[in-house]
Design a protein around this motif. Structure first.
Motif, PDB file in Angstrom:
ATOM      1  N   PRO A   1       0.769  -1.180  -0.037  1.00  0.00           N
ATOM      2  CA  PRO A   1      -0.044   0.027   0.179  1.00  0.00           C
ATOM      3  C   PRO A   1       0.882   1.315   0.060  1.00  0.00           C
ATOM      4  N   GLU A   2       2.007   1.288   0.623  1.00  0.00           N
ATOM      5  CA  GLU A   2       3.211   2.296   0.802  1.00  0.00           C
ATOM      6  C   GLU A   2       3.277   2.690  -0.663  1.00  0.00           C
ATOM      7  N   ILE A   3       3.801   1.513  -1.518  1.00  0.00           N
ATOM      8  CA  ILE A   3       4.059   1.915  -2.975  1.00  0.00           C
ATOM      9  C   ILE A   3       3.087   2.336  -3.743  1.00  0.00           C
ATOM     10  N   LEU A   4       1.931   1.868  -3.454  1.00  0.00           N
ATOM     11  CA  LEU A   4       0.704   2.147  -4.319  1.00  0.00           C
ATOM     12  C   LEU A   4       0.457   3.617  -4.019  1.00  0.00           C
ATOM     13  N   ARG A   5       0.700   3.821  -2.803  1.00  0.00           N
ATOM     14  CA  ARG A   5       0.109   5.454  -2.286  1.00  0.00           C
ATOM     15  C   ARG A   5       1.136   6.366  -3.048  1.00  0.00           C
ATOM     16  N   ASP A   6       2.318   6.168  -3.035  1.00  0.00           N
ATOM     17  CA  ASP A   6       2.940   7.117  -3.667  1.00  0.00           C
ATOM     18  C   ASP A   6       4.366   6.719  -4.355  1.00  0.00           C
ATOM     19  N   PRO A   7       4.358   6.164  -5.795  1.00  0.00           N
ATOM     20  CA  PRO A   7       5.387   5.524  -6.151  1.00  0.00           C
ATOM     21  C   PRO A   7       6.449   6.285  -6.582  1.00  0.00           C
ATOM     22  N   THR A   8       6.480   7.592  -6.506  1.00  0.00           N
ATOM     23  CA  THR A   8       7.635   8.566  -6.743  1.00  0.00           C
ATOM     24  C   THR A   8       8.416   8.517  -5.508  1.00  0.00           C
ATOM     25  N   LEU A   9       8.053   8.224  -4.430  1.00  0.00           N
ATOM     26  CA  LEU A   9       9.012   8.238  -3.276  1.00  0.00           C
ATOM     27  C   LEU A   9      10.055   7.195  -3.641  1.00  0.00           C
ATOM     28  N   PHE A  10       9.632   6.102  -4.262  1.00  0.00           N
ATOM     29  CA  PHE A  10      10.438   4.825  -4.555  1.00  0.00           C
ATOM     30  C   PHE A  10      11.200   5.015  -5.900  1.00  0.00           C
ATOM     31  N   ALA A  11      11.424   6.214  -6.075  1.00  0.00           N
ATOM     32  CA  ALA A  11      12.296   6.555  -7.376  1.00  0.00           C
ATOM     33  C   ALA A  11      11.823   5.997  -8.520  1.00  0.00           C
ATOM     34  N   ILE A  12      10.440   5.482  -8.653  1.00  0.00           N
ATOM     35  CA  ILE A  12       9.905   4.854  -9.659  1.00  0.00           C
ATOM     36  C   ILE A  12       9.275   6.198 -10.758  1.00  0.00           C
ATOM     37  N   GLY A  13       9.712   6.400 -11.659  1.00  0.00           N
ATOM     38  CA  GLY A  13       8.900   7.418 -12.474  1.00  0.00           C
ATOM     39  C   GLY A  13       9.514   8.855 -12.333  1.00  0.00           C
ATOM     40  N   LYS A  14      10.646   8.868 -11.563  1.00  0.00           N
ATOM     41  CA  LYS A  14      11.209  10.249 -11.761  1.00  0.00           C
ATOM     42  C   LYS A  14      11.732  10.951 -12.922  1.00  0.00           C
ATOM     43  N   ASN A  15      12.048  10.051 -13.748  1.00  0.00           N
ATOM     44  CA  ASN A  15      12.777  10.446 -14.962  1.00  0.00           C
ATOM     45  C   ASN A  15      11.963  10.743 -16.185  1.00  0.00           C
ATOM     46  N   SER A  16      11.251   9.561 -16.629  1.00  0.00           N
ATOM     47  CA  SER A  16      10.611   9.844 -18.271  1.00  0.00           C
ATOM     48  C   SER A  16       9.229  10.126 -18.097  1.00  0.00           C
ATOM     49  N   HIS A  17       8.586  10.598 -19.143  1.00  0.00           N
ATOM     50  CA  HIS A  17       7.295  10.992 -19.196  1.00  0.00           C
ATOM     51  C   HIS A  17       6.459   9.879 -19.020  1.00  0.00           C
ATOM     52  N   LYS A  18       6.876   8.754 -19.696  1.00  0.00           N
ATOM     53  CA  LYS A  18       5.924   7.611 -19.769  1.00  0.00           C
ATOM     54  C   LYS A  18       5.769   7.113 -18.512  1.00  0.00           C
ATOM     55  N   ALA A  19       7.014   7.084 -17.850  1.00  0.00           N
ATOM     56  CA  ALA A  19       6.891   6.424 -16.319  1.00  0.00           C
ATOM     57  C   ALA A  19       6.089   7.491 -15.391  1.00  0.00           C
ATOM     58  N   GLY A  20       5.890   8.758 -15.974  1.00  0.00           N
ATOM     59  CA  GLY A  20       5.127   9.633 -15.254  1.00  0.00           C
ATOM     60  C   GLY A  20       3.665   9.248 -15.233  1.00  0.00           C
ATOM     61  N   LEU A  21       3.274   8.842 -16.559  1.00  0.00           N
ATOM     62  CA  LEU A  21       1.729   8.415 -16.608  1.00  0.00           C
ATOM     63  C   LEU A  21       1.582   7.179 -15.924  1.00  0.00           C
ATOM     64  N   PHE A  22       2.557   6.150 -15.787  1.00  0.00           N
ATOM     65  CA  PHE A  22       2.542   4.870 -14.946  1.00  0.00           C
ATOM     66  C   PHE A  22       2.330   5.307 -13.424  1.00  0.00           C
ATOM     67  N   VAL A  23       3.052   6.373 -13.184  1.00  0.00           N
ATOM     68  CA  VAL A  23       2.898   6.994 -11.711  1.00  0.00           C
ATOM     69  C   VAL A  23       1.456   7.644 -11.331  1.00  0.00           C
ATOM     70  N   GLN A  24       1.215   8.191 -12.423  1.00  0.00           N
ATOM     71  CA  GLN A  24      -0.370   8.648 -12.061  1.00  0.00           C
ATOM     72  C   GLN A  24      -1.214   7.616 -11.912  1.00  0.00           C
TER      73      GLN A  24
END
Lengths: 254, 373, 485
Positions: C412-435
């Motif tokens: 649940p913590e990962i799901l709550r805010d994936p950016t904290l885990f350095a997922i999706g900090k870099n690319s735009h596509k990953a940004g959509l995934f983060v959303q």
């Protein structure tokens, strides 16, 4: 002084006398059978002796000790073991575990011994393991030792149940329809097994059975029940000739 | 009579509490009967039953105040609806060929539900004016929605687990309950919503009779009447029809009933639908009484209705009704007469539960089915 | 030639000692891994406090899940009230530290000074609880022995007693000072006063004893005592839950434990000293800026780690021993177990008591970690989360329980805010995934429930599903490439 003595045992289930005025004696080394038509009260008698029901009347004395009011575990500690009509094995335990768990060693281990795993724990474990395998080997079940009990063929399951009952070092063994569901060859093997158990383990055996062949061949004495009451007691030949017994099984002549 | 009650205000208070208790008990009865029927047939405690009651209430709100905005619906909705229609046709063709088609019907239902509930924006519209006709129609709508939901839950979540140990089905039931509650919180919003008035003139003349200090509200009488009506209808169905006889047969011995030619699946579905319809009705009735409705309103009443069913003897329908009325009255009396009673109100049901389970687990009307050794 | 007897005995015992060594070699290894992990959590630059908090929660959840596994999986008693045991541990442990670990003469009110005080509180509470339980037990025996007068007497007698209680309390509520004959009311208010009296009687000597201890020992001793008290009382309540429910099976037992959990929660909610509805604030540093905070992560980490390891080890060893075998036998078939001489009561109750003990310890650790307790934390929902962990791991699998507990604390913590885990900090596509993940995170409990249902269904239908998959795979593989026969 007989090992097991039952006098005037009776129980009522809401107005229905399932068993009344039941008398019985059993000595060590005897092989006695209890027969009767369906619903005669045979398993009820077993359940009363084993402590599952509390009797409404009568006394049960095992080796001088009254078994009245004791729960099944205490009765087992007093020296009486039983098997069940519908096989009740521990399905999720292995065959060896089924036997080891009956060796009554869990009561000897305190909680601390279990948790600290000192030398005593390991010594006891090895001992129980060895005794369990020995018992399985005696009953020719050792090839199944690490299989789950639920996966055994039917005849072997019955033998395992008997092995488990024997592991409690009883003086008296109650077998409830051990030959149910077996083909004739298996029944012959069972007959040999029961005689072997009586001779090797020096227990008194009390048997409920429907197969008359088996009963007549191995039992020394037979008690006949019908509708909760004792019809006759005697040797196999006497029972075969008893007119009341014939009437109970075949009906009265027209 | 008025004289009697004015002279003895304590008596009036007692009778008032009694009436409150009866009305609360009637609602618990509607839910408890569903629990007990499902347990009798499947030996399963349907934890999700309380949430079906919640869905009934929510359906009432939607029927009264929300309108679908068809213009806002996108292409995806049309596609899903078309797909649903195709699957339905497929089901019909399978049926025509004599093969099993129930799963196709359920899939079609699911697609249609996703399309209509998920992809069509529902907007706050003109609330319907309160009238008896509206009442009947909203009640009918809630019954339809809860019945459908009960059928789908049984088919998807419980039927595949029919041959498993009962604990697995219990855990799945908890999962379904959680799904309905949390899904409801996401879909309906977690804040409680007001339930609009259904009966004409309820605000102006809320009371039916007034005996001095004793007041009999219209709402309570209506609840009692509707509940009793449904109980009688249920009794008629269970006792006097062939389906009811089949239901009773299945609740005694599952496998034997199947051997006697009863279509067990159909009967189990029927039981679920019947129970769910009653629960949905209960939802509407309780929403009329205390007009705040929220998605987790089903948890506590569901548990209490279950306690009522256990008190009366689980598996016995008259027992569930008796237990429910007893529980309702006890709860209201404790809240009214005990010191700090209103805080302990919710605990009453659990204390009764523990008491019953310790003293007589088979309940008031239940039979002691003991294991054959 | 046969070896002489002493040599055979020597060899046998050597084998035993080898086995002892083998089963205990893991211990020093575990303790060694403790140090670097502790340093990891301790060093603020290494692990940020949010992650540290999650790691600590993992430890608590492991303890809770493994203790529930003992009750549900190994002993087969389906309990839905585990949060109740946790609540008892949390509130008692927190209350003990909050109120009684302060030296009476100390003006500054710093906690963790008086382990003697905490211990004394525990003893006093135990004595008073045993007194009350003893009185109720006597009443129960009296009711049971009335059976000799007439078989129908006990239920009537019990009903009379309940009526007596109700009337007594109703009258006593209205009077300012309850009269001497209102036994129940006087008892109800007398017990807390007795407890206060006993505590005050012994508090000063206890505090004096505490001052004799070396200063650095006070805090760990305080915490240890609080944890043991929490565990003991939770274990006692496990006894209270386990004994009456012996006759119940399956769903009835589940509902009874659910009821007990709710009763405990409602009871705590209505107890004034424990904060009632506003929650208990176990403020460890009352004069600090954030007085609601609990102990710091680096201090409490070894305790949580130790508790998790202890719970797992104890329950693992219990499960793999003769006692564990007996418990599993009772789970499989109670009647057959009784018929071979196993004391079913003992084995069923011991599972409850040990499971409840560790739940209590976990609860107390939670109280000291978080610093603020609210009864909503210990509601039915938490019991369900623990049951989900145990179910997904499979009934009876201890190591899988540990793994799933860790996983479901992080998920649940990962799901709550994936950016904290350095997922999706870099690319735009990953940004959509983060959303997408964030939106998914809001649906987290819905996903949990669907996951639970899916796993139960998949498990049930695993053989047919597997057969179906194999058939499709076979079809795909055997399909001739050009349609040739």
């Amino acid at each position: 002084m007989p090992l097991l003595e039952i006098t005037n045992l009776g129980i009522c289930f809401g107005g229905l006398h399932a068993l009344a005025g039941f008398n019985f004696v059993l000595d060590s080394g005897e092989l006695v059978a209890l027969i009767g038509p369906n619903g005669a009260g045979k398993t009820t008698a077993f359940n009363l002796v084993a402590g599952i029901y509390a009797p409404d009347a009568g006394r049960i004395v095992l080796d001088g000790r009254s078994l009245a009011g004791l729960d099944p575990a205490a009765i087992n500690h007093a020296g009486l073991a039983r098997t069940f009509q519908n096989i009740r094995l521990f399905q999720n335990l292995t065959v060896l575990d089924n036997v080891i768990v009956a060796l009554n060693n869990s009561a000897e281990h305190g909680l601390l011994t279990t948790l600290l795993r000192g030398p005593r724990f390991h010594r006891e474990s090895r001992k129980s393991h060895a005794r369990g395998m020995e018992l399985l080997a005696t009953l020719r079940l050792d090839q199944y030792a690490s299989r789950l009990a639920g996966g055994l063929p039917y005849g072997d399951q019955r033998r395992l149940e008997i092995a488990r009952a024997l592991a409690t070092s009883p003086r008296i063994l109650l077998l409830d329809e051990p030959a149910a569901g077996m083909n004739p060859r298996e029944k012959v093997e069972l007959m040999e097994l029961i005689r072997f158990i009586r001779d090797r383990f020096k227990v008194g055996i009390w048997l409920i059975e429907h197969d008359m062949n088996l009963v007549m061949k191995i039992s020394q004495r037979i008690t006949v029940l019908d509708h909760g009451e004792m019809l006759a007691v005697g040797s196999p030949d006497e029972i075969q000739a008893n007119p009341k017994v014939i009437e109970a099984y075949l009906g009265a002549p027209a | 009579m008025i004289h009697l009650f004015t002279q003895f205000p304590h008596l009036a208070e007692f009778v008032q509490q009694l009436i409150n208790g009866l009305s609360l008990g009637a609602i618990y009865a509607l839910i408890a009967v569903g629990y007990t029927m499902v347990y009798g047939v499947l030996r399963l405690i349907n934890f999700a039953h309380g949430d079906i009651y919640m869905i009934g209430a929510m359906t009432g709100i939607y029927a009264m105040t929300q309108r679908p905005d068809w213009s806002g619906a996108g292409l995806s909705m049309v596609i899903l609806l078309a797909l649903s229609g195709l699957v339905l046709l497929g089901a019909a063709s399978q049926r025509w060929r004599g093969r099993k088609c129930e799963y196709l019907v359920v899939i079609a239902l699911l697609l249609a539900e996703v399309a209509v509930l998920g992809l069509v924006p529902w907007r706050h519209g003109e609330p319907c004016p309160p009238s008896w006709l509206t009442f009947v129609m909203v009640l009918g709508g809630a019954m339809l929605a809860s019945g459908l939901l009960g059928y789908q839950i049984e088919f998807i979540a419980y039927r595949p687990l029919r041959n498993q140990p009962r604990i697995n089905a219990l855990i799945t039931a908890i999962g379904v309950s959680m799904f309905l509650e949390f899904g409801g919180q996401r879909y309906f919003g977690a804040t409680p919503q007001a339930f609009p008035q259904l009966i004409p003139g309820l605000e102006q003349h809320p009371d039916l009779f007034k005996f001095g200090p004793l007041v009999i509200p219209k709402v309570d009488t209506l609840i009692l009447c509707v509940a009793l009506l449904m109980m009688f209808a249920l009794r008629h169905i269970v006792m006097k029809t062939r389906v009811g006889m089949a239901l009773r047969a299945v609740s005694h011995r599952f496998d034997t009933a199947a051997l006697m030619g009863v279509d067990v699946n159909r009967i189990v579905s029927f039981t679920f639908v019947l129970g769910s319809i009653l629960a949905g009705t209960g939802g509407i009735l309780v929403a009329m009484r205390s007009p705040k409705v929220d998605p987790i309103m089903g948890l506590l009443p569901g548990l209490k209705a279950f306690v009522a069913a256990v008190l009366g003897g689980i598996g016995s329908i008259p027992g569930a009704v008796a237990g429910a009325f007893l529980l309702g009255i006890t709860e209201v009396m404790v809240a009214g007469y005990f010191p700090h009673g209103s805080q302990y109100r919710d605990g009453v049901a659990f204390v009764i539960l523990i008491g019953v389970l310790l003293v007589k687990p088979s309940g008031l009307f239940g039979s002691n089915a003991s294991e054959k050794v | 030639m046969e070896l002489p007897a002493p040599i055979i005995a020597c060899r046998a015992s050597a084998g035993v000692w080898a086995a002892v060594l083998r089963s205990n070699w893991l211990w020093p290894l575990l303790l060694l891994t403790l140090l670097p992990l502790g340093a990891l959590v301790e060093n603020e630059n290494c692990v940020n406090p949010y992650f540290a908090h999650i790691i600590l929660l993992c430890g608590i959840n492991i303890t809770l899940a493994v203790s529930l596994q003992l009750i549900n999986g190994i002993s087969g008693q389906f309990s839905l009230g585990h949060a109740g045991f946790m609540a008892i541990g949390a509130y008692l442990g927190g209350f003990a530290t909050l109120t009684y670990s302060v030296l009476p003469a100390d003006v500054s009110g710093d906690p963790f000074r008086s382990p003697g005080g905490v211990l004394w509180f525990g003893l006093a509470l135990l004595v008073v609880a045993l007194l009350a339980a003893g009185a109720l037990w006597l009443l129960f025996i009296l009711i049971r022995s009335s059976r000799r007068i007439h078989p129908a007497m006990p239920p009537i007698f019990m009903l009379l007693v309940i009526l007596w209680f109700v009337i007594d309390r109703a009258i006593g509520y209205q009077l300012e000072h309850p009269a001497w004959y209102l036994l129940w009311t006087r008892g109800w208010s007398g017990l807390p006063r007795l407890l206060d009296f006993v505590i005050h009687a012994g508090m000063s000597p206890a505090a004096r004893v505490s001052t004799w201890l070396p200063h650095s020992w006070c805090k760990p001793l305080c915490l240890l005592t609080a944890l043991l008290i929490a565990g003991t009382f939770a274990g006692l309540s496990g006894l209270l839950v386990g004994l009456p429910t012996l006759r119940l099976r399956g769903d009835y037992l589940a509902i009874a434990t659910l009821g007990f959990g709710e009763i405990i929660r409602v009871g705590i909610l209505n107890t004034e000293p424990l904060g009632a509805a506003t929650g208990l604030s176990v403020s460890i540093y009352p004069n600090a800026a954030d007085s609601g905070a609990g102990l710091s992560a680096h201090y409490i980490f070894p305790w949580i780690f130790g508790a998790a390891v202890a719970a797992t080890m104890v329950i693992w060893r219990l499960a793999k021993s003769a006692k564990g075998r007996a418990i599993r036998a009772v789970r499989d078939d109670e009647i057959a177990a009784a018929a071979i001489g196993i004391d079913t009561t003992h084995h069923k109750v011991i599972a409850f008591v040990i499971g409840a003990f560790f739940a209590g310890v976990a609860g107390a650790l939670y109280a000291h970690l978080d610093g603020y307790l609210n009864t909503n934390e210990f509601a039915f929902t938490r019991s369900i989360e623990l049951v989900v962990i145990v179910t997904i791991a499979g009934l009876g699998n201890i190591w899988w329980t540990v793994a799933v507990a860790i996983g479901l604390t992080w998920l649940p913590e990962i799901l709550r805010d994936p950016t904290l885990f350095a997922i999706g900090k870099n690319s735009h596509k990953a940004g959509l995934f983060v959303q997408y993940c964030k939106q998914l995170g809001e649906f987290r409990m819905v996903i949990y429930s669907v996951l639970l249902i899916a796993i139960m269904l998949a498990r049930a239908n695993w053989p047919p599903l597997r057969a179906m998959c194999q058939r499709w795979l076979a079809l795909v593989r055997n399909h001739p490439p050009n349609g040739a026969c």
